[in-house]
Scaffold this motif. Structure first.
Motif, PDB file in Angstrom:
ATOM      1  N   ASN A  68       0.804  -1.224   0.000  1.00 57.60           N
ATOM      2  CA  ASN A  68       0.000   0.000   0.000  1.00 57.60           C
ATOM      3  C   ASN A  68       0.836   1.273   0.000  1.00 57.60           C
ATOM      4  OD1 ASN A  68      -2.387  -1.608   0.362  1.00 57.60           O
ATOM      5  ND2 ASN A  68      -1.814  -1.807   2.504  1.00 57.60           N
ATOM      6  N   VAL A  69       0.263   2.313  -0.614  1.00 59.85           N
ATOM      7  CA  VAL A  69       0.799   3.670  -0.533  1.00 59.85           C
ATOM      8  C   VAL A  69      -0.241   4.494   0.215  1.00 59.85           C
ATOM      9  CG1 VAL A  69       1.408   5.756  -1.821  1.00 59.85           C
ATOM     10  CG2 VAL A  69       2.122   3.507  -2.673  1.00 59.85           C
ATOM     11  N   LEU A  70       0.185   5.122   1.325  1.00 63.58           N
ATOM     12  CA  LEU A  70      -0.706   5.951   2.126  1.00 63.58           C
ATOM     13  C   LEU A  70      -0.037   7.301   2.372  1.00 63.58           C
ATOM     14  CD1 LEU A  70      -3.188   6.427   3.974  1.00 63.58           C
ATOM     15  CD2 LEU A  70      -1.861   5.384   5.823  1.00 63.58           C
ATOM     16  N   VAL A  71      -0.647   8.351   1.869  1.00 64.72           N
ATOM     17  CA  VAL A  71      -0.185   9.714   2.105  1.00 64.72           C
ATOM     18  C   VAL A  71      -1.356  10.409   2.792  1.00 64.72           C
ATOM     19  CG1 VAL A  71       0.673  11.845   1.063  1.00 64.72           C
ATOM     20  CG2 VAL A  71       1.327   9.627   0.092  1.00 64.72           C
ATOM     21  N   ARG A  72      -1.206  10.660   4.097  1.00 63.00           N
ATOM     22  CA  ARG A  72      -2.347  11.070   4.907  1.00 63.00           C
ATOM     23  C   ARG A  72      -1.960  12.096   5.972  1.00 63.00           C
ATOM     24  NH1 ARG A  72      -7.176   8.272   6.285  1.00 63.00           N
ATOM     25  NH2 ARG A  72      -7.937   8.912   8.305  1.00 63.00           N
ATOM     26  N   GLN A  73      -2.829  13.048   6.154  1.00 65.95           N
ATOM     27  CA  GLN A  73      -2.717  14.045   7.226  1.00 65.95           C
ATOM     28  C   GLN A  73      -1.402  14.806   7.182  1.00 65.95           C
ATOM     29  OE1 GLN A  73      -3.879  11.323  10.449  1.00 65.95           O
ATOM     30  NE2 GLN A  73      -5.538  12.778  10.876  1.00 65.95           N
ATOM     31  N   ASN A  74      -1.115  15.356   6.024  1.00 63.10           N
ATOM     32  CA  ASN A  74       0.033  16.234   5.831  1.00 63.10           C
ATOM     33  C   ASN A  74      -0.552  17.620   5.560  1.00 63.10           C
ATOM     34  OD1 ASN A  74       2.312  14.158   5.775  1.00 63.10           O
ATOM     35  ND2 ASN A  74       0.883  13.339   4.284  1.00 63.10           N
ATOM     36  N   GLU A  75      -0.709  18.407   6.612  1.00 64.61           N
ATOM     37  CA  GLU A  75      -1.485  19.652   6.585  1.00 64.61           C
ATOM     38  C   GLU A  75      -0.987  20.691   5.591  1.00 64.61           C
ATOM     39  OE1 GLU A  75      -4.382  19.946   8.250  1.00 64.61           O
ATOM     40  OE2 GLU A  75      -4.028  17.896   8.957  1.00 64.61           O
ATOM     41  N   GLU A  76       0.323  20.741   5.336  1.00 66.18           N
ATOM     42  CA  GLU A  76       0.901  21.776   4.472  1.00 66.18           C
ATOM     43  C   GLU A  76       1.319  21.252   3.094  1.00 66.18           C
ATOM     44  OE1 GLU A  76       0.918  25.020   5.347  1.00 66.18           O
ATOM     45  OE2 GLU A  76      -0.099  24.387   7.186  1.00 66.18           O
ATOM     46  N   LEU A  77       1.125  19.991   2.827  1.00 64.86           N
ATOM     47  CA  LEU A  77       1.593  19.377   1.576  1.00 64.86           C
ATOM     48  C   LEU A  77       0.933  20.009   0.355  1.00 64.86           C
ATOM     49  CD1 LEU A  77       3.399  17.121   0.419  1.00 64.86           C
ATOM     50  CD2 LEU A  77       1.423  15.598   0.576  1.00 64.86           C
ATOM     51  N   VAL A  88       1.803  -0.383  -8.020  1.00 62.54           N
ATOM     52  CA  VAL A  88       1.456  -0.389  -6.598  1.00 62.54           C
ATOM     53  C   VAL A  88       0.710  -1.690  -6.338  1.00 62.54           C
ATOM     54  CG1 VAL A  88       0.153   0.746  -4.749  1.00 62.54           C
ATOM     55  CG2 VAL A  88       1.325   2.142  -6.481  1.00 62.54           C
ATOM     56  N   GLY A  89       1.268  -2.538  -5.461  1.00 63.73           N
ATOM     57  CA  GLY A  89       0.704  -3.857  -5.215  1.00 63.73           C
ATOM     58  C   GLY A  89      -0.418  -3.891  -4.201  1.00 63.73           C
ATOM     59  N   SER A 110      -3.041   8.414 -13.269  1.00 63.64           N
ATOM     60  CA  SER A 110      -3.100   8.288 -14.728  1.00 63.64           C
ATOM     61  C   SER A 110      -1.777   7.776 -15.293  1.00 63.64           C
ATOM     62  CB  SER A 110      -3.448   9.641 -15.337  1.00 63.64           C
ATOM     63  OG  SER A 110      -3.476   9.576 -16.727  1.00 63.64           O
ATOM     64  N   SER A 111      -0.675   8.280 -14.766  1.00 60.70           N
ATOM     65  CA  SER A 111       0.651   7.862 -15.232  1.00 60.70           C
ATOM     66  C   SER A 111       0.927   6.392 -14.899  1.00 60.70           C
ATOM     67  CB  SER A 111       1.709   8.759 -14.599  1.00 60.70           C
ATOM     68  OG  SER A 111       2.990   8.331 -14.953  1.00 60.70           O
ATOM     69  N   VAL A 112       0.590   5.982 -13.681  1.00 60.74           N
ATOM     70  CA  VAL A 112       0.787   4.593 -13.268  1.00 60.74           C
ATOM     71  C   VAL A 112      -0.152   3.682 -14.050  1.00 60.74           C
ATOM     72  CG1 VAL A 112       0.568   2.954 -11.336  1.00 60.74           C
ATOM     73  CG2 VAL A 112       1.536   5.220 -10.946  1.00 60.74           C
ATOM     74  N   GLY A 113      -1.390   4.138 -14.204  1.00 61.62           N
ATOM     75  CA  GLY A 113      -2.431   3.331 -14.831  1.00 61.62           C
ATOM     76  C   GLY A 113      -3.185   2.570 -13.759  1.00 61.62           C
ATOM     77  N   SER A 114      -4.484   2.763 -13.681  1.00 61.03           N
ATOM     78  CA  SER A 114      -5.269   2.128 -12.613  1.00 61.03           C
ATOM     79  C   SER A 114      -5.151   0.608 -12.637  1.00 61.03           C
ATOM     80  CB  SER A 114      -6.731   2.573 -12.670  1.00 61.03           C
ATOM     81  OG  SER A 114      -7.287   2.286 -13.925  1.00 61.03           O
ATOM     82  N   GLY A 119      -4.929  -2.530  -5.484  1.00 66.21           N
ATOM     83  CA  GLY A 119      -5.983  -2.344  -4.486  1.00 66.21           C
ATOM     84  C   GLY A 119      -6.861  -1.148  -4.788  1.00 66.21           C
ATOM     85  N   GLU A 120      -7.572  -0.721  -3.753  1.00 67.41           N
ATOM     86  CA  GLU A 120      -8.475   0.422  -3.853  1.00 67.41           C
ATOM     87  C   GLU A 120      -7.693   1.710  -4.083  1.00 67.41           C
ATOM     88  OE1 GLU A 120     -11.989   0.601  -2.742  1.00 67.41           O
ATOM     89  OE2 GLU A 120     -12.132  -1.578  -2.755  1.00 67.41           O
ATOM     90  N   ILE A 121      -8.308   2.644  -4.776  1.00 67.20           N
ATOM     91  CA  ILE A 121      -7.774   3.989  -4.937  1.00 67.20           C
ATOM     92  C   ILE A 121      -8.680   4.911  -4.124  1.00 67.20           C
ATOM     93  CG2 ILE A 121      -7.374   5.885  -6.539  1.00 67.20           C
ATOM     94  CD1 ILE A 121      -6.827   3.726  -8.704  1.00 67.20           C
ATOM     95  N   GLU A 122      -8.072   5.651  -3.190  1.00 71.38           N
ATOM     96  CA  GLU A 122      -8.848   6.547  -2.331  1.00 71.38           C
ATOM     97  C   GLU A 122      -8.284   7.958  -2.397  1.00 71.38           C
ATOM     98  OE1 GLU A 122      -9.711   7.593   2.348  1.00 71.38           O
ATOM     99  OE2 GLU A 122      -8.582   5.779   1.884  1.00 71.38           O
ATOM    100  N   LEU A 123      -9.144   8.909  -2.718  1.00 69.12           N
ATOM    101  CA  LEU A 123      -8.815  10.326  -2.673  1.00 69.12           C
ATOM    102  C   LEU A 123      -9.870  10.987  -1.806  1.00 69.12           C
ATOM    103  CD1 LEU A 123      -8.044  11.014  -6.444  1.00 69.12           C
ATOM    104  CD2 LEU A 123      -6.417  10.641  -4.616  1.00 69.12           C
ATOM    105  N   THR A 124      -9.477  11.416  -0.602  1.00 69.94           N
ATOM    106  CA  THR A 124     -10.433  11.973   0.347  1.00 69.94           C
ATOM    107  C   THR A 124      -9.865  13.220   1.009  1.00 69.94           C
ATOM    108  OG1 THR A 124     -11.178   9.728   0.862  1.00 69.94           O
ATOM    109  CG2 THR A 124     -11.811  11.444   2.408  1.00 69.94           C
ATOM    110  N   ASP A 125     -10.645  14.271   1.015  1.00 75.58           N
ATOM    111  CA  ASP A 125     -10.302  15.508   1.724  1.00 75.58           C
ATOM    112  C   ASP A 125      -8.937  16.070   1.365  1.00 75.58           C
ATOM    113  OD1 ASP A 125     -12.735  15.560   3.077  1.00 75.58           O
ATOM    114  OD2 ASP A 125     -11.976  14.296   4.693  1.00 75.58           O
TER     115      ASP A 125
END
Length: 133
Positions: A68-77, A88-89, A110-114, A119-125
């Motif tokens: 998994n790739v998780l990028v989460r709760q980075n307030e200034e990113l 991504v496996g 888009s570059s990686v290709g779905s 696994g799941e793709i999540e884009l939230t907040d």
């Protein structure tokens, strides 16, 4: 094994490694940015989370994350670089990064290709109103 990074200068200890077999966790950085373009493959997960000051990162050489790739709760990113990512496996999640334009994440997907994200793709907040050049 697993790599746990709390300061950008700790990356220097791992620059010689193109592959990390376990999980790479980057959290609680006081730094505004980090760059690790030498990293090509992660045999486990990649977590970049809870970095209050992080505005951007460069993982331009990273081609594969076996879990998994998780990028989460980075307030200034506001900027990310995954220019070489092609597999991504597991899930690919970007959540609660209020300044990160969603269009940047969509470019990566888009570059990686779905079909190359197992696994799941999540884009939230994230920032749905932010622009991309």
């Amino acid at each position: 094994g697993n790599v746990y990074i709390e300061r950008a200068d700790q990356i220097e200890e791992y620059r010689a490694f193109g592959r990390i077999n376990g999980r790479v966790t980057i959290t609680q950085l006081a730094d505004e940015a980090f760059s690790w373009p030498e990293l090509v493959e992660i045999g486990g997960e990649l977590w970049i989370w809870e970095n209050a000051s992080l505005t951007g990162f460069n993982l331009a050489g990273l081609e594969r994350v076996e879990s998994n790739v998780l990028v989460r709760q980075n307030e200034e990113l506001t900027g990310i670089n995954f220019d070489s990512l092609s597999f991504v496996g597991g899930s690919f999640a970007f959540a609660h990064n209020p300044k990160l334009p969603s269009c940047q994440v969509n470019r990566v997907i888009s570059s990686v290709g779905s079909s190359n994200i197992s696994g799941e793709i999540e884009l939230t907040d994230n920032n749905d109103n932010g622009g991309c050049d």
